[in-house]
Design a protein around this motif. Structure first.
Motif, PDB file in Angstrom:
ATOM      1  N   ILE A 134       0.843  -1.200   0.000  1.00 57.44           N
ATOM      2  CA  ILE A 134       0.000   0.000   0.000  1.00 57.44           C
ATOM      3  C   ILE A 134       0.873   1.242   0.000  1.00 57.44           C
ATOM      4  N   MET A 135       1.986   1.198   0.738  1.00 59.60           N
ATOM      5  CA  MET A 135       2.936   2.306   0.708  1.00 59.60           C
ATOM      6  C   MET A 135       3.464   2.526  -0.707  1.00 59.60           C
ATOM      7  N   ALA A 136       3.798   1.427  -1.382  1.00 62.87           N
ATOM      8  CA  ALA A 136       4.359   1.528  -2.731  1.00 62.87           C
ATOM      9  C   ALA A 136       3.348   2.106  -3.710  1.00 62.87           C
ATOM     10  N   VAL A 137       2.109   1.609  -3.667  1.00 58.86           N
ATOM     11  CA  VAL A 137       1.080   2.096  -4.590  1.00 58.86           C
ATOM     12  C   VAL A 137       0.772   3.563  -4.331  1.00 58.86           C
ATOM     13  N   SER A 138       0.629   3.941  -3.057  1.00 57.08           N
ATOM     14  CA  SER A 138       0.330   5.343  -2.752  1.00 57.08           C
ATOM     15  C   SER A 138       1.501   6.246  -3.131  1.00 57.08           C
ATOM     16  N   ILE A 307       1.840   0.519  -9.650  1.00 52.09           N
ATOM     17  CA  ILE A 307       0.403   0.573  -9.350  1.00 52.09           C
ATOM     18  C   ILE A 307      -0.290  -0.693  -9.854  1.00 52.09           C
ATOM     19  N   GLY A 308       0.032  -1.092 -11.090  1.00 56.42           N
ATOM     20  CA  GLY A 308      -0.588  -2.289 -11.656  1.00 56.42           C
ATOM     21  C   GLY A 308      -0.256  -3.542 -10.881  1.00 56.42           C
ATOM     22  N   SER A 309       1.032  -3.780 -10.641  1.00 56.36           N
ATOM     23  CA  SER A 309       1.422  -5.006  -9.935  1.00 56.36           C
ATOM     24  C   SER A 309       0.959  -4.974  -8.491  1.00 56.36           C
ATOM     25  N   GLY A 310       0.962  -3.809  -7.872  1.00 57.68           N
ATOM     26  CA  GLY A 310       0.517  -3.701  -6.492  1.00 57.68           C
ATOM     27  C   GLY A 310      -0.966  -3.956  -6.324  1.00 57.68           C
TER      28      GLY A 310
END
Length: 430
Positions: A134-138, A307-310
């Motif tokens: 979630i950190m990575a996507v945000s 975003i896609g992979s996350g």
């Protein structure tokens, strides 16, 4: 990656009876043998979804390994390939032959305490990875918009929760997986760095190993990123779905694509990124590894891929974590159930998403969180592999048991992770 339905636990196709006596399993039918045949239509998804197997944690771990140690950890990625193929083969067979998930089988044949212990280990790993992803996507959304990642935490968590509780997440994640395809540009970036093939092969097969805590730490993290316990347990649970049609080619191609992408990321990162302490880099700095392929568009392309992979990985992470606990304690579960029919299962999903979202408001570097979540996954991998070895060699449970080579690679995977962990403890704490 095939997207699991997390069905209700169906009745097994064969096992021991109530007295523990062996019950003869039916031989594979002609229809089952036909389903094993390969065709482009059947194995195509394995190629397309190969990028999605590298979730943000795995992408960042490979980037750190390349930036910190250049080519000297390539041997680890190569070694993991037979581990991964053996694990996928065995866990798929467990699900298909028994019609049950791994922790269901552990609870039934080895006791509820072992099953709950296994579920707790998986939940610990999954929750750490969910928080980090979630950190990575945000943070990726922050790269695209220029706004603080704090603005996107609640929206990302709500999307995952809503998809799992109210929508057909399989259809949505099949669409989102296309967003992870920009990660294939790492292959172009690796080629455009013009590595010396002779030097590369020499460093792969005659690596410059280091007896340091950081080197062992990276080995454990790579093990965790490829052999995450949630993927292994999900592999069994998803194959227990009677409607699931498994093809060996899918696992082979997904593994091959994941291997190529991981090596490409490490190669590109080793040529472009140079940090004294690689885990402290930012997501934007990690995106610079794509610069040889797309120039100034690197951060944008990187963000879209993350975003896609996350968003593909997050629903599977959350659902499998809750499914594992439900299996261990015998609760009714399954995304095919209505929320009011499996209340405790959906409460678990809601609680997991809420906790993960709350933890994201702590001021932690996303790259550091992603990296350490993979180290934790590597450490907790060992008991999961032990459970797989126990179940897959138990003739009370299985129609066919492991081959000698499958047992060798499964044991080697557990031993390798344990050895790397021991080296890390030795040089970090003493």
């Amino acid at each position: 990656m095939n997207f699991p339905k997390f069905p209700d636990t169906p009745k097994r196709k064969g096992s021991a009876d109530d007295r523990g006596r062996l019950v003869k399993f039916p031989a594979a039918t002609a229809e089952e043998q036909r389903k094993r045949s390969w065709s482009l239509r059947q194995i195509g998804p394995g190629i397309v979804t190969g990028a999605a197997n590298l979730d943000p944690s795995a992408v960042v771990t490979a980037t750190i390994a390349g930036a910190a140690f250049a080519h000297s950890l390539f041997w680890v990625v190569i070694l993991i390939v037979p581990f991964l193929l053996a694990i996928f083969s065995v866990t798929s067979r467990i699900g298909v032959e028994t019609g049950q998930g791994l922790l269901d089988l552990v609870r039934e044949h080895y006791g509820r305490k072992f099953a709950i212990a296994g579920a707790m280990l998986t939940i610990t790993t999954n929750l750490a990875v969910v928080i980090a992803d979630i950190m990575a996507v945000s943070d990726a959304l922050s790269i695209l918009t220029g706004l603080s990642r704090m603005f996107f935490i609640a929206g990302t968590a709500f999307f995952v929760w809503y998809v799992l509780v109210f929508q057909d997440y399989q259809k949505i994640t099949r669409a989102l997986v296309l967003l992870s395809l920009p990660l294939y540009l790492y292959v172009a970036a690796a080629v455009l760095t013009h590595p010396s093939l002779h030097n590369l092969l020499h460093e792969i097969f005659v690596p410059k190993m280091q007896a340091t805590a950081d080197y062992a730490e990276n080995i454990v993290a790579l093990f965790g990123s490829f052999l995450t316990p949630y993927i292994i347990i999900w592999q069994t649970s998803s194959r227990s779905d009677p409607e699931h049609e498994h093809h060996q080619a899918d696992s082979i191609l997904s593994t091959a694509v994941t291997f190529v992408l991981a090596c490409s990321i490490m190669l590109a990162a080793s040529a472009v990124l140079h940090f004294n302490n690689a885990p402290d880099m930012t997501m934007r700095q990690a995106a610079e590894a794509l610069r040889p392929a797309v120039g100034d568009w690197g951060p944008t392309v990187f963000a879209i891929g993350i975003i896609g992979s996350g968003m593909v990985a997050l629903p599977v992470l959350v659902a499998s974590m809750c499914f594992d606990l439900a299996q261990a304690v015998g609760w009714k579960s399954g995304l095919s159930e209505k929320p009011w029919e499996a209340k405790r299962f959906y409460v678990l999903i809601s609680a997991a998403v809420f906790i993960a979202a709350g933890a994201n408001y702590m001021r932690i570097n996303p790259v550091t969180a992603l990296y350490w979540s993979m180290i934790l996954a590597g450490v907790l991998l060992i008991p999961t592999l032990v459970f797989i070895l126990m179940v897959s060699n138990d003739r009370r449970v299985m129609r066919t048991v492991n081959t000698r080579w499958q047992n060798f690679w499964l044991g080697a995977a557990a031993g390798g992770a344990a050895a790397a962990g021991a080296i890390y403890v030795r040089y970090k704490l003493f």
